[in-house]
Design a protein around this motif. Structure first.
Motif, PDB file in Angstrom:
ATOM      1  N   ASP A 295      -9.132  -3.821   7.799  1.00  0.00           N
ATOM      2  CA  ASP A 295      -8.401  -5.064   7.563  1.00  0.00           C
ATOM      3  C   ASP A 295      -8.023  -5.216   6.091  1.00  0.00           C
ATOM      4  N   ASP A 296      -8.995  -4.997   5.217  1.00  0.00           N
ATOM      5  CA  ASP A 296      -8.744  -5.193   3.789  1.00  0.00           C
ATOM      6  C   ASP A 296      -7.791  -4.137   3.246  1.00  0.00           C
ATOM      7  N   VAL A 297      -7.994  -2.896   3.646  1.00  0.00           N
ATOM      8  CA  VAL A 297      -7.185  -1.803   3.113  1.00  0.00           C
ATOM      9  C   VAL A 297      -5.725  -1.925   3.543  1.00  0.00           C
ATOM     10  N   THR A 298      -5.480  -2.248   4.799  1.00  0.00           N
ATOM     11  CA  THR A 298      -4.093  -2.375   5.242  1.00  0.00           C
ATOM     12  C   THR A 298      -3.439  -3.631   4.667  1.00  0.00           C
ATOM     13  N   ALA A 299      -4.209  -4.684   4.445  1.00  0.00           N
ATOM     14  CA  ALA A 299      -3.644  -5.902   3.866  1.00  0.00           C
ATOM     15  C   ALA A 299      -3.247  -5.693   2.409  1.00  0.00           C
ATOM     16  N   ARG A 300      -4.080  -4.985   1.660  1.00  0.00           N
ATOM     17  CA  ARG A 300      -3.817  -4.817   0.227  1.00  0.00           C
ATOM     18  C   ARG A 300      -3.061  -3.537  -0.101  1.00  0.00           C
ATOM     19  N   GLY A 301      -3.156  -2.548   0.784  1.00  0.00           N
ATOM     20  CA  GLY A 301      -2.590  -1.249   0.455  1.00  0.00           C
ATOM     21  C   GLY A 301      -1.252  -0.940   1.088  1.00  0.00           C
ATOM     22  N   VAL A 302      -0.838  -1.696   2.105  1.00  0.00           N
ATOM     23  CA  VAL A 302       0.467  -1.515   2.739  1.00  0.00           C
ATOM     24  C   VAL A 302       1.296  -2.754   2.431  1.00  0.00           C
ATOM     25  N   SER A 303       2.346  -2.588   1.647  1.00  0.00           N
ATOM     26  CA  SER A 303       3.072  -3.737   1.109  1.00  0.00           C
ATOM     27  C   SER A 303       4.048  -4.337   2.118  1.00  0.00           C
ATOM     28  N   HIS A 304       4.754  -5.374   1.685  1.00  0.00           N
ATOM     29  CA  HIS A 304       5.784  -6.077   2.455  1.00  0.00           C
ATOM     30  C   HIS A 304       5.213  -6.771   3.696  1.00  0.00           C
ATOM     31  N   GLY A 305       3.882  -6.898   3.775  1.00  0.00           N
ATOM     32  CA  GLY A 305       3.258  -7.507   4.941  1.00  0.00           C
ATOM     33  C   GLY A 305       3.153  -6.578   6.136  1.00  0.00           C
ATOM     34  N   TRP A 306       3.516  -5.302   5.953  1.00  0.00           N
ATOM     35  CA  TRP A 306       3.546  -4.377   7.090  1.00  0.00           C
ATOM     36  C   TRP A 306       2.169  -3.833   7.447  1.00  0.00           C
ATOM     37  N   GLY A 307       1.159  -4.136   6.659  1.00  0.00           N
ATOM     38  CA  GLY A 307      -0.189  -3.732   7.020  1.00  0.00           C
ATOM     39  C   GLY A 307      -0.706  -4.453   8.243  1.00  0.00           C
ATOM     40  N   ALA A 308      -0.064  -5.553   8.627  1.00  0.00           N
ATOM     41  CA  ALA A 308      -0.497  -6.314   9.797  1.00  0.00           C
ATOM     42  C   ALA A 308       0.013  -5.707  11.098  1.00  0.00           C
ATOM     43  N   PHE A 309       0.983  -4.792  11.048  1.00  0.00           N
ATOM     44  CA  PHE A 309       1.541  -4.217  12.268  1.00  0.00           C
ATOM     45  C   PHE A 309       0.551  -3.250  12.902  1.00  0.00           C
ATOM     46  N   ALA A 310       0.438  -3.336  14.227  1.00  0.00           N
ATOM     47  CA  ALA A 310      -0.527  -2.509  14.944  1.00  0.00           C
ATOM     48  C   ALA A 310      -0.281  -1.023  14.699  1.00  0.00           C
ATOM     49  N   GLY A 311       0.988  -0.618  14.669  1.00  0.00           N
ATOM     50  CA  GLY A 311       1.289   0.797  14.471  1.00  0.00           C
ATOM     51  C   GLY A 311       0.807   1.319  13.141  1.00  0.00           C
ATOM     52  N   ASN A 312       0.903   0.507  12.085  1.00  0.00           N
ATOM     53  CA  ASN A 312       0.418   0.948  10.777  1.00  0.00           C
ATOM     54  C   ASN A 312      -1.101   0.966  10.717  1.00  0.00           C
ATOM     55  N   ARG A 313      -1.739   0.008  11.355  1.00  0.00           N
ATOM     56  CA  ARG A 313      -3.200  -0.002  11.410  1.00  0.00           C
ATOM     57  C   ARG A 313      -3.704   1.211  12.200  1.00  0.00           C
ATOM     58  N   GLU A 314      -3.025   1.528  13.296  1.00  0.00           N
ATOM     59  CA  GLU A 314      -3.418   2.692  14.091  1.00  0.00           C
ATOM     60  C   GLU A 314      -3.260   3.980  13.270  1.00  0.00           C
ATOM     61  N   LEU A 315      -2.202   4.056  12.479  1.00  0.00           N
ATOM     62  CA  LEU A 315      -1.984   5.238  11.650  1.00  0.00           C
ATOM     63  C   LEU A 315      -3.131   5.435  10.672  1.00  0.00           C
ATOM     64  N   VAL A 316      -3.496   4.380   9.954  1.00  0.00           N
ATOM     65  CA  VAL A 316      -4.553   4.480   8.939  1.00  0.00           C
ATOM     66  C   VAL A 316      -5.894   4.818   9.601  1.00  0.00           C
ATOM     67  N   ALA A 317      -6.184   4.156  10.721  1.00  0.00           N
ATOM     68  CA  ALA A 317      -7.450   4.418  11.415  1.00  0.00           C
ATOM     69  C   ALA A 317      -7.505   5.858  11.926  1.00  0.00           C
ATOM     70  N   TRP A 318      -6.387   6.351  12.477  1.00  0.00           N
ATOM     71  CA  TRP A 318      -6.366   7.728  12.989  1.00  0.00           C
ATOM     72  C   TRP A 318      -6.532   8.735  11.859  1.00  0.00           C
ATOM     73  N   MET A 319      -5.883   8.503  10.740  1.00  0.00           N
ATOM     74  CA  MET A 319      -6.004   9.433   9.609  1.00  0.00           C
ATOM     75  C   MET A 319      -7.439   9.500   9.106  1.00  0.00           C
ATOM     76  N   ARG A 320      -8.104   8.372   9.028  1.00  0.00           N
ATOM     77  CA  ARG A 320      -9.506   8.366   8.584  1.00  0.00           C
ATOM     78  C   ARG A 320     -10.387   9.134   9.570  1.00  0.00           C
ATOM     79  N   GLU A 321     -10.156   8.899  10.864  1.00  0.00           N
ATOM     80  CA  GLU A 321     -10.942   9.604  11.883  1.00  0.00           C
ATOM     81  C   GLU A 321     -10.672  11.106  11.828  1.00  0.00           C
ATOM     82  N   TYR A 322      -9.404  11.485  11.669  1.00  0.00           N
ATOM     83  CA  TYR A 322      -9.048  12.901  11.611  1.00  0.00           C
ATOM     84  C   TYR A 322      -9.742  13.593  10.439  1.00  0.00           C
TER      85      TYR A 322
END
Length: 420
Positions: free
Chosen positions: A92-119
């Motif tokens: 929550d914190d990383v996508t809110a502060r690290g993805v600009s224009h408010g796009w960190g709230a989109f499910a697709g961007n959150r899924e991307l970040v979570a998948w990359m960390r898991e990978y």
């Protein structure tokens, strides 16, 4: 000859398993690109993000891709990259502060970040996926202060370089920059008199930014031997961001009829500089998938008739600038859409490019751009540019005159509101 038969060897159904279509498109290119741009025709649709995620997974697993770059603040991207590498923090914190224009709230961007960390879990550093933002540190109505970036460069040089070579003004960064909210005043976006970009302090900071950036080059051998690669990358990124921000603020302060076009040019130039730096950094690891608006990644000049301006803005895009340097190492896939009912975009007229593609039997295709242009010519079709608009002024239909400038076109007949 029908358009469908003319396209028989130039279009591939784009199913949930996007891999075969992507591989076939890449096989048509003279060389495998180092930067593969995937554009979206407007922002704010999770479908585009989820299709991007599927594409990235295939490219990682089958084409050796090891990084993704989004149209997001390049400095915020450092926070996201540290997280996907296994660093501390919450999604929550990383996508809110690290993805600009408010796009960190989109499910697709959150899924991307979570998948990359898991990978990345348990993988050696050389094989981990990296996340980049490649946009300028700007938002719709303001640009960031250069203060923190200048401090980062100064501190890097003091820690790893020769402190005796630091300019005397380096200690004055805080004093010259002042409070950050001086720089982020949203009123300055429309009123150049509100901008601090031409103040004596800003001019002095701009000279200082140039001096610090030059010192990074002058001390490169020492820094290479002493500083970790990640620290050197971070310092160079901050140096570039500081210089770009000060240029951007100077343009904001200029009361010129060309002010808005120059702001677009300055932003896309910063984007292109970031893309070229990413390509150079990733050269020994693998290609990078780049995701942004079509209008930033296309090879042709950008044109925008903003409803609040009495002029059409024209500028060379980040993709065009990067392609001028990379040549065939840059490839661009534009996304075109038929209908987006929930955004006010109805079915396309038959004489438009989107209308021609909507007449194909399947709902989603990946098409070879050059072969599509040839097929349209063979079928004696000359589509017109789509003129209807959506509730979002950020929708840009694909220009039929530049179909061949796209290596590929991802066509989606409709974009539903409730499913990927």
């Amino acid at each position: 000859m029908t358009i469908h038969s003319a396209l028989s060897d130039a279009c591939w159904a784009f199913t949930d398993d996007a891999g075969p279509a992507v591989t076939r498109l890449l096989d048509t290119l003279p060389v495998r690109p180092r930067l593969l741009g995937l554009g979206e025709p407007l922002h704010g649709e999770d479908l585009f993000l989820r299709l991007r995620n599927r594409l990235l997974r295939h490219l990682v697993e089958h084409e050796g891709y090891r990084s993704v770059a989004l149209e997001s603040d390049c400095l915020g991207g450092l926070l996201v990259d540290a997280y996907v590498a296994g660093g501390p923090g919450s999604l929550d914190d990383v996508t809110a502060r690290g993805v600009s224009h408010g796009w960190g709230a989109f499910a697709g961007n959150r899924e991307l970040v979570a998948w990359m960390r898991e990978y990345n879990l348990g993988r050696p550093e050389a094989d981990r996926l990296r996340f980049y933002g490649f946009d300028a540190p700007t938002e719709m109505m303001y640009a960031a202060s250069p203060r923190q970036s200048l401090i980062e460069v100064r501190d890097h040089l003091a820690a790893w370089g020769d402190p005796g070579q630091l300019p005397d003004d380096a200690a004055l960064i805080d004093e010259l920059a002042g409070a950050d909210d001086r720089w982020t005043d949203e009123a300055a976006a429309m009123d150049p008199a509100r901008s601090v970009g031409s103040s004596p302090e800003a001019v002095r900071l701009r000279l200082l930014a140039d001096d610090l950036r030059a010192l990074l080059s002058a001390q490169a051998p020492r820094l290479l031997a002493a500083a970790p690669e990640a620290d050197r990358w971070r310092a160079r990124l901050h140096a570039s961001a500081a210089a770009g921000l000060l240029r951007y603020h100077a343009v904001m302060a200029a009361a010129s009829p060309a002010r808005y076009a120059r702001l677009m040019i300055t932003r896309d130039t910063m984007m292109a500089e970031n893309l070229l730096a990413i390509e150079a950094r990733e050269a020994d690891r693998g290609p990078t998938l780049v995701f942004a608006h079509n209008a930033h990644l296309q090879r042709e000049e950008g044109h925008w008739q903003a409803d609040y301006l009495d002029q059409t803005l024209t500028w060379w895009t980040a993709g065009a600038i990067a392609a001028a340097d990379l040549g065939e190492r840059y490839a661009f896939v534009a996304t075109a859409v038929g209908a987006i009912p929930h955004r006010g975009l109805g079915a396309p007229a038959a004489e438009t490019l989107e209308g021609v593609l909507a007449a194909l039997p399947d709902d989603r295709y990946l098409l070879d751009g050059r072969r599509l242009a040839a097929a349209l010519h063979a079928a004696e079709l000359e589509p017109v540019r789509r003129s209807d608009n959506t509730d979002d002024r950020g929708y840009f239909p694909r220009d039929p005159a530049h179909v061949a400038d796209s290596d590929g076109i991802l066509f989606l007949r409709d974009v539903p509101a409730d499913k990927p």
